[in-house]
Motif scaffolding. Structure first.
Motif, PDB file in Angstrom:
ATOM      1  N   GLY A   1      54.846 -33.150  82.839  1.00  0.00           N
ATOM      2  CA  GLY A   1      55.088 -32.816  84.235  1.00  0.00           C
ATOM      3  C   GLY A   1      55.228 -31.349  84.512  1.00  0.00           C
ATOM      4  N   ALA A   2      55.447 -30.539  83.446  1.00  0.00           N
ATOM      5  CA  ALA A   2      55.623 -29.095  83.623  1.00  0.00           C
ATOM      6  C   ALA A   2      54.339 -28.323  83.368  1.00  0.00           C
ATOM      7  CB  ALA A   2      56.718 -28.593  82.687  1.00  0.00           C
ATOM      8  N   GLY A   3      53.271 -29.029  83.057  1.00  0.00           N
ATOM      9  CA  GLY A   3      51.987 -28.399  82.780  1.00  0.00           C
ATOM     10  C   GLY A   3      51.114 -29.386  82.037  1.00  0.00           C
ATOM     11  N   VAL A   4      49.963 -28.911  81.609  1.00  0.00           N
ATOM     12  CA  VAL A   4      49.027 -29.744  80.854  1.00  0.00           C
ATOM     13  C   VAL A   4      48.878 -29.145  79.465  1.00  0.00           C
ATOM     14  CG1 VAL A   4      46.683 -30.643  80.711  1.00  0.00           C
ATOM     15  CG2 VAL A   4      47.831 -30.482  82.936  1.00  0.00           C
ATOM     16  N   VAL A   5      49.194 -29.922  78.447  1.00  0.00           N
ATOM     17  CA  VAL A   5      49.159 -29.481  77.054  1.00  0.00           C
ATOM     18  C   VAL A   5      48.259 -30.434  76.286  1.00  0.00           C
ATOM     19  CG1 VAL A   5      50.522 -29.103  74.973  1.00  0.00           C
ATOM     20  CG2 VAL A   5      51.473 -28.500  77.213  1.00  0.00           C
ATOM     21  N   SER A   6      47.268 -29.892  75.607  1.00  0.00           N
ATOM     22  CA  SER A   6      46.323 -30.735  74.878  1.00  0.00           C
ATOM     23  C   SER A   6      45.561 -29.870  73.887  1.00  0.00           C
ATOM     24  CB  SER A   6      45.338 -31.401  75.850  1.00  0.00           C
ATOM     25  OG  SER A   6      44.368 -32.170  75.150  1.00  0.00           O
ATOM     26  N   ASN A   7      44.969 -30.504  72.887  1.00  0.00           N
ATOM     27  CA  ASN A   7      44.033 -29.816  71.999  1.00  0.00           C
ATOM     28  C   ASN A   7      42.587 -30.164  72.339  1.00  0.00           C
ATOM     29  OD1 ASN A   7      45.866 -28.333  70.447  1.00  0.00           O
ATOM     30  ND2 ASN A   7      46.338 -30.117  69.182  1.00  0.00           N
ATOM     31  N   ARG A   8      42.389 -30.889  73.432  1.00  0.00           N
ATOM     32  CA  ARG A   8      41.038 -31.173  73.935  1.00  0.00           C
ATOM     33  C   ARG A   8      40.693 -30.156  75.009  1.00  0.00           C
ATOM     34  NH1 ARG A   8      40.125 -37.392  75.421  1.00  0.00           N
ATOM     35  NH2 ARG A   8      38.342 -36.311  76.364  1.00  0.00           N
TER      36      ARG A   8
ATOM     37  N   VAL B   1      48.733 -24.293  81.497  1.00  0.00           N
ATOM     38  CA  VAL B   1      47.765 -25.072  80.735  1.00  0.00           C
ATOM     39  C   VAL B   1      47.729 -24.444  79.348  1.00  0.00           C
ATOM     40  CG1 VAL B   1      45.325 -25.655  80.508  1.00  0.00           C
ATOM     41  CG2 VAL B   1      46.411 -25.697  82.767  1.00  0.00           C
ATOM     42  N   ALA B   2      47.986 -25.225  78.298  1.00  0.00           N
ATOM     43  CA  ALA B   2      48.175 -24.628  76.978  1.00  0.00           C
ATOM     44  C   ALA B   2      47.684 -25.540  75.870  1.00  0.00           C
ATOM     45  CB  ALA B   2      49.655 -24.306  76.765  1.00  0.00           C
ATOM     46  N   LEU B   3      47.240 -24.912  74.783  1.00  0.00           N
ATOM     47  CA  LEU B   3      46.919 -25.659  73.575  1.00  0.00           C
ATOM     48  C   LEU B   3      48.185 -26.296  73.011  1.00  0.00           C
ATOM     49  CD1 LEU B   3      44.532 -23.277  71.579  1.00  0.00           C
ATOM     50  CD2 LEU B   3      43.931 -25.034  73.240  1.00  0.00           C
ATOM     51  N   ALA B   4      48.036 -27.482  72.452  1.00  0.00           N
ATOM     52  CA  ALA B   4      49.171 -28.211  71.882  1.00  0.00           C
ATOM     53  C   ALA B   4      49.389 -27.786  70.432  1.00  0.00           C
ATOM     54  CB  ALA B   4      48.931 -29.712  71.970  1.00  0.00           C
TER      55      ALA B   4
ATOM     56  N   VAL C   1      47.193 -20.303  88.217  1.00  0.00           N
ATOM     57  CA  VAL C   1      47.575 -21.057  87.034  1.00  0.00           C
ATOM     58  C   VAL C   1      47.647 -20.102  85.849  1.00  0.00           C
ATOM     59  CG1 VAL C   1      45.160 -21.675  86.582  1.00  0.00           C
ATOM     60  CG2 VAL C   1      46.994 -23.045  85.546  1.00  0.00           C
ATOM     61  N   TYR C   2      48.538 -20.427  84.917  1.00  0.00           N
ATOM     62  CA  TYR C   2      48.643 -19.652  83.683  1.00  0.00           C
ATOM     63  C   TYR C   2      47.990 -20.444  82.557  1.00  0.00           C
ATOM     64  CZ  TYR C   2      50.468 -17.197  79.666  1.00  0.00           C
ATOM     65  OH  TYR C   2      50.565 -16.494  78.485  1.00  0.00           O
ATOM     66  N   VAL C   3      47.110 -19.792  81.790  1.00  0.00           N
ATOM     67  CA  VAL C   3      46.410 -20.424  80.674  1.00  0.00           C
ATOM     68  C   VAL C   3      46.869 -19.775  79.371  1.00  0.00           C
ATOM     69  CG1 VAL C   3      44.163 -20.761  79.566  1.00  0.00           C
ATOM     70  CG2 VAL C   3      44.400 -21.065  82.039  1.00  0.00           C
ATOM     71  N   HIS C   4      47.249 -20.610  78.413  1.00  0.00           N
ATOM     72  CA  HIS C   4      47.753 -20.141  77.115  1.00  0.00           C
ATOM     73  C   HIS C   4      46.818 -20.673  76.030  1.00  0.00           C
ATOM     74  CE1 HIS C   4      50.955 -18.404  74.707  1.00  0.00           C
ATOM     75  NE2 HIS C   4      51.005 -19.492  73.957  1.00  0.00           N
ATOM     76  N   PRO C   5      45.793 -19.888  75.641  1.00  0.00           N
ATOM     77  CA  PRO C   5      44.768 -20.398  74.719  1.00  0.00           C
ATOM     78  C   PRO C   5      45.071 -20.147  73.247  1.00  0.00           C
ATOM     79  CG  PRO C   5      44.091 -18.263  75.532  1.00  0.00           C
ATOM     80  CD  PRO C   5      45.453 -18.536  76.144  1.00  0.00           C
ATOM     81  N   VAL C   6      46.317 -19.817  72.929  1.00  0.00           N
ATOM     82  CA  VAL C   6      46.661 -19.331  71.590  1.00  0.00           C
ATOM     83  C   VAL C   6      46.661 -20.473  70.572  1.00  0.00           C
ATOM     84  CG1 VAL C   6      48.427 -18.155  70.239  1.00  0.00           C
ATOM     85  CG2 VAL C   6      48.015 -17.491  72.625  1.00  0.00           C
ATOM     86  N   ARG C   7      45.954 -20.250  69.468  1.00  0.00           N
ATOM     87  CA  ARG C   7      45.913 -21.262  68.403  1.00  0.00           C
ATOM     88  C   ARG C   7      47.121 -21.170  67.476  1.00  0.00           C
ATOM     89  NH1 ARG C   7      40.236 -20.250  68.332  1.00  0.00           N
ATOM     90  NH2 ARG C   7      38.987 -22.161  68.536  1.00  0.00           N
ATOM     91  N   TRP C   8      47.434 -19.938  67.033  1.00  0.00           N
ATOM     92  CA  TRP C   8      48.404 -19.822  65.954  1.00  0.00           C
ATOM     93  C   TRP C   8      49.195 -18.517  66.083  1.00  0.00           C
ATOM     94  CZ3 TRP C   8      50.178 -23.249  62.546  1.00  0.00           C
ATOM     95  CH2 TRP C   8      50.974 -22.797  61.494  1.00  0.00           C
TER      96      TRP C   8
END
Length: 316
Positions: free
Chosen positions: A258-265, A244-247, A219-226
């Motif tokens: 459907g293309a990944g999970v995007v959330s700020n939680r 999986v990425a921050l919104a 899985v690819y994780v994108h933890p970038v805030r800004w």
């Protein structure tokens, strides 16, 4: 056309120079920031030519693509004239957002181009003509295998950039899956956030090797805030990786349902990482949807067509 631009952003430039023009890049003996010349770790066509600054006055240049504020002074000094100017802004504003004034706002004769609609919304460009040309990616192909039950993160200089790139979030993600952090200046990031080596490994790879290694991770994780929309996120989607990425910033536009999970939680994101690690078939299906979405919106043909229209407009 003959287009002058500086080698500033290797991944973006790799897509841009796939077009039908001649791309003139300044080169200095030290190959410093203002004279880096041709890329050495990206595959650029022969239409990208190196020219020393002292020869630029004799070069026919149809348009200049600026990417940094001081490049306008270099145009004046090295060309002695101002061809049509396009100012490409790669980044979201920092500082007093959304009141940050863009450096191009008061420059006559410039067309300002943003790479995302979010960036255009947040920068104050004043009366400067402004448009958006979204990213395009040279397709690396659907290379995901997910054979390694680990999560991949791509970020440059995570220790220096800290909260901007979500470095402080790595322990939460490492609790869900062991991490492989790729990018320049990643050495020491595990110690910086207090993670043992088995939960967070650093990798500084040549660009030609990066995609193959990313695709081996589950899985690819994108933890970038800004930051602006990370090209590494779009590249991972092209590889058919589940993401999986921050919104934040433009991510909600880039990663459709459907293309990944995007959330700020963070709990939603870390649960998603665990789900992808536990179910490779689920990860594969989401990754295939991510690739389809990325090809549809960030494919190279659309990107080059958009730039072709813009270049013709500013040079007519």
């Amino acid at each position: 056309m003959r287009i002058l631009l500086w080698h500033v952003h290797g991944s973006w430039t790799t897509a841009f120079v796939q077009g039908p023009h001649t791309y003139v890049v300044p080169v200095t003996p030290d190959r410093g920031p203002d004279g880096l010349g041709r890329a050495r770790t990206f595959d650029w066509p022969d239409s990208v030519v190196e020219v020393p600054p002292e020869r630029l006055r004799d070069e026919h240049i149809d348009v200049v693509v600026l990417q940094r504020p001081h490049e306008l002074a270099l145009v004046d000094a090295w060309l002695g004239r101002r061809p049509p100017l396009v100012w490409l802004e790669h980044n979201a504003p920092h500082g007093d957002v959304p009141d940050t004034r863009h450096p191009a706002a008061d420059v006559p004769g410039v067309t300002l181009v943003h790479v995302t609609h979010f960036n255009r919304l947040m920068w104050d460009a004043g009366p400067t003509p402004t448009t958006v040309v979204e990213h395009g990616i040279v397709d690396p192909g659907p290379r995901w295998t997910g054979e390694l039950p680990r999560a991949a993160v791509v970020v440059n200089e995570p220790v220096r950039r800290g909260r901007t790139t979500g470095t402080d979030l790595l322990p939460a993600f490492a609790d869900a899956a062991p991490l492989d952090v790729f990018g320049m200046g990643t050495q020491g990031v595990a110690a910086h956030v207090g993670l043992p080596p088995d939960r967070c490994r650093s990798h500084e790879l040549a660009q030609r090797d990066l995609h193959a290694e990313l695709a081996r991770r589950r899985v690819y994780v994108h933890p970038v805030r800004w930051t602006s929309l990370g090209l590494s996120l779009l590249e991972a989607m092209h590889l058919a990786m589940p993401v999986v990425a921050l919104a934040t910033t433009e991510v909600t536009e880039a990663v459709p349902p459907g293309a990944g999970v995007v959330s700020n939680r963070i709990d939603v994101l870390t649960d998603a990482v665990r789900d992808f690690l536990a179910d490779p078939l689920y990860a594969r299906g989401v990754g295939e949807a991510a690739r389809a979405a990325a090809l549809a919106r960030y494919g190279l043909p659309r990107f080059l067509d958009d730039w072709e229209r813009l270049l013709k407009e500013v040079t007519r």
